[in-house]
Design an enzyme around this catalytic site. Structure first.
Site, mmCIF file in Angstrom:
data_model
loop_
_atom_site.group_PDB
_atom_site.id
_atom_site.type_symbol
_atom_site.label_atom_id
_atom_site.label_comp_id
_atom_site.label_asym_id
_atom_site.label_seq_id
_atom_site.Cartn_x
_atom_site.Cartn_y
_atom_site.Cartn_z
ATOM 1 N N GLU A 123 54.760 44.104 43.636
ATOM 2 C CA GLU A 123 54.590 42.982 44.558
ATOM 3 C C GLU A 123 55.445 41.791 44.119
ATOM 4 O OE1 GLU A 123 50.176 43.482 46.426
ATOM 5 O OE2 GLU A 123 50.207 42.654 44.412
ATOM 6 N N CYS B 275 58.295 34.621 43.064
ATOM 7 C CA CYS B 275 57.573 35.053 41.881
ATOM 8 C C CYS B 275 57.910 36.534 41.709
ATOM 9 C CB CYS B 275 56.083 34.843 42.126
ATOM 10 S SG CYS B 275 55.054 35.337 40.750
ATOM 11 N N CYS C 182 51.207 46.653 33.743
ATOM 12 C CA CYS C 182 51.327 45.821 32.542
ATOM 13 C C CYS C 182 50.422 46.425 31.483
ATOM 14 C CB CYS C 182 50.860 44.401 32.873
ATOM 15 S SG CYS C 182 50.982 43.240 31.477
ATOM 16 N N CYS D 147 44.948 41.646 29.613
ATOM 17 C CA CYS D 147 44.168 40.399 29.694
ATOM 18 C C CYS D 147 42.980 40.640 30.645
ATOM 19 C CB CYS D 147 45.034 39.259 30.220
ATOM 20 S SG CYS D 147 46.485 38.949 29.178
ATOM 21 N N CYS E 296 42.882 39.347 34.473
ATOM 22 C CA CYS E 296 44.060 39.574 35.309
ATOM 23 C C CYS E 296 44.018 40.936 35.994
ATOM 24 C CB CYS E 296 45.310 39.459 34.435
ATOM 25 S SG CYS E 296 46.843 39.700 35.327
ATOM 26 N N SER F 75 57.425 33.324 32.075
ATOM 27 C CA SER F 75 56.079 33.134 31.535
ATOM 28 C C SER F 75 55.723 34.321 30.651
ATOM 29 C CB SER F 75 55.081 33.021 32.695
ATOM 30 O OG SER F 75 53.772 32.867 32.204
ATOM 31 N N LEU G 233 48.158 30.512 27.609
ATOM 32 C CA LEU G 233 47.351 30.204 26.427
ATOM 33 C C LEU G 233 45.880 30.558 26.687
ATOM 34 C CD1 LEU G 233 47.770 28.959 23.615
ATOM 35 C CD2 LEU G 233 47.191 26.740 24.596
ATOM 36 N N CYS H 39 48.106 33.598 41.196
ATOM 37 C CA CYS H 39 48.276 34.067 39.818
ATOM 38 C C CYS H 39 47.208 35.078 39.428
ATOM 39 C CB CYS H 39 48.169 32.897 38.845
ATOM 40 S SG CYS H 39 49.631 31.907 38.818
HETATM 41 N N1 SAH Z 1 52.607 38.341 31.495
HETATM 42 C C1 SAH Z 1 53.080 37.011 31.721
HETATM 43 C C2 SAH Z 1 53.445 36.808 33.148
HETATM 44 C C3 SAH Z 1 52.248 36.733 34.081
HETATM 45 S S1 SAH Z 1 52.275 35.159 34.755
HETATM 46 C C4 SAH Z 1 52.107 36.014 31.193
HETATM 47 O O1 SAH Z 1 51.058 36.424 30.704
HETATM 48 O O2 SAH Z 1 52.383 34.826 31.179
HETATM 49 C C5 SAH Z 1 50.821 35.052 35.564
HETATM 50 C C6 SAH Z 1 49.976 33.889 35.089
HETATM 51 O O3 SAH Z 1 48.715 33.944 35.761
HETATM 52 C C7 SAH Z 1 49.645 33.981 33.609
HETATM 53 O O4 SAH Z 1 49.511 32.708 33.056
HETATM 54 C C8 SAH Z 1 48.311 34.654 33.656
HETATM 55 O O5 SAH Z 1 47.611 34.529 32.460
HETATM 56 C C9 SAH Z 1 47.671 33.959 34.821
HETATM 57 N N2 SAH Z 1 46.556 34.691 35.388
HETATM 58 C C10 SAH Z 1 46.264 35.990 35.278
HETATM 59 N N3 SAH Z 1 45.124 36.289 35.920
HETATM 60 C C11 SAH Z 1 44.701 35.148 36.473
HETATM 61 C C12 SAH Z 1 43.588 34.814 37.279
HETATM 62 N N4 SAH Z 1 42.706 35.737 37.662
HETATM 63 N N5 SAH Z 1 43.456 33.529 37.661
HETATM 64 C C13 SAH Z 1 44.366 32.592 37.315
HETATM 65 N N6 SAH Z 1 45.435 32.852 36.563
HETATM 66 C C14 SAH Z 1 45.606 34.120 36.132
#
Ligand code: SAH
Length: 341
Positions: A90, A103, A110, A114, A117, A189, A213, A331
């Site tokens: 996507e 984006c 992945c 996390c 996510c 990111s 973070l 996100c």
């Molecule tokens: N793998 C990279 C790129 C992903 S960017 C990274 O971790 O930075 C996507 C961003 O959205 C990251 O900051 C991720 O932590 C955040 N994210 C993931 N799941 C989310 C959610 N359910 N709500 C808000 N932000 C989320």
């Protein structure tokens, strides 16, 4: 077979010369490629003999648009693309005041795991090639009729887990004879793969760096982001300071606010003390709903309060505008889709 959306000007020139044609033909071919054409037939100023020779050794990557969802709230568009091996990815198109932004996904799936996510729920299928990342832009432009001039690598995948392909993608996106997008208009990111932060600082000191973070101490972070067990906060923070020194640039920290996990004043204080001495800005994201996670979000007003308290302690903070929430385009909501309907 070589994908022409993955090759740079020098590589294309040596291909063309090796096939017995003058170098300048590479210019012409490259222009068509980055205009978004994916058929040799479209290259009207290129001799048929070169097209035939190229066709034998190369192809032009392109993604099949399976579905385009348009947000009724803000016009954000989410494309579901099928890759040539059947995997799905996507990409999201967003309109900001400063320009049109895409984006981009860096992997199909992945493996970072996390917990909040959606993108990692099915694990990693595979890395994307530079051409497949370029194609997200070209094929999004083809589908929307809009020119894209900003890139955020915040789609599915961990860009630093696919570093070489990401690096080539950025160089092609930036190249004058590629997409010509300014380095400062590109943001990468990462969840914090520490050794790559240094590589990135050395090679891409004009590209914006964002770091996910989401927590203020190791216990909290390890419980939601497994990568923290490998690269704990002390190492991450040290790498960030080195990054500041090497590039002179500010880092953006993404901090997803999760109700009762990391959203109270104690969390804010610990966060500020953790980041003491790092030249940074904090981007707060109220958790976007991902059904499986069982985690709760907080209101935008509460997020603003959290931002205010952080600012009062000396670190600039903003609450990220949420785009495309009604199409699961926000996100953490992009995912590796197995079934389409
Ligand atoms: N793998 C990279 C790129 C992903 S960017 C990274 O971790 O930075 C996507 C961003 O959205 C990251 O900051 C991720 O932590 C955040 N994210 C993931 N799941 C989310 C959610 N359910 N709500 C808000 N932000 C989320």
């Amino acid at each position: 077979m070589i994908d022409l959306r993955s090759v740079n000007k020098e590589e294309l020139e040596s291909m063309v010369v090796e096939l017995g044609f003058p170098k300048f033909r590479a210019d012409q071919v490259m222009k068509w490629i980055f205009k978004g054409k994916n058929s040799f037939r479209d290259m009207t100023n290129v001799p048929d003999s070169l097209k035939l020779s190229l066709e034998k050794i190369a192809y032009i990557e392109h993604l099949e648009l399976v579905r385009m969802q348009v947000s009724e709230i803000d016009g954000t568009k989410k494309a579901l693309f099928r890759l040539s091996d059947g995997n799905m990815i996507e990409s999201v198109f967003m309109k900001y005041k400063f320009g049109n932004t895409i984006c981009v996904s860096s992997q199909a799936g992945c493996r970072m795991g996390c917990v909040f996510c959606a993108s990692g729920k099915l694990g990693l299928a595979r890395n994307l090639t530079p051409g497949e990342m370029i194609s997200q832009i070209l094929d999004m432009e083809n589908a929307t009729g809009e020119k894209i001039n900003h890139i955020v690598m915040m789609g599915t995948g961990e860009p630093f887990d696919n570093y070489e392909n990401m690096a080539k993608f950025i160089r092609l996106a930036n190249a004058k004879d590629g997409l010509g997008i300014g380095m400062r208009n590109i943001t990468v990111s990462t969840c914090g793969i520490v050794p790559r932060i240094k590589d990135f600082a050395e090679e891409f000191n004009q590209v914006n760096l964002a770091i996910s973070l989401h927590a203020f101490d190791n216990d909290a972070r390890s419980s939601i982001m497994p990568i923290n067990k490998k690269y704990p906060l002390e190492e991450l923070v040290r790498a960030c300071k080195d990054y500041n020194r090497l590039t002179g640039r500010r880092i953006t920290f993404e901090y997803t606010l999760i109700k009762d996990v990391n959203d109270d004043i104690k969390a804010a204080k610990k966060l500020v003390s953790l980041l003491k001495g790092v030249h940074c800005h904090i981007n707060l994201i109220p958790l976007n709903r991902v059904v499986e996670s069982g985690l709760d979000t907080i209101s935008r007003d509460r997020a603003k309060e959290f931002a205010d308290s952080i600012e009062s302690m000396g670190i600039p903070a903003t609450v990220r505008r949420e785009l495309g929430s009604d199409i699961d385009g926000a996100c953490g909501q992009l995912r590796l889709s197995k079934n389409i309907n």
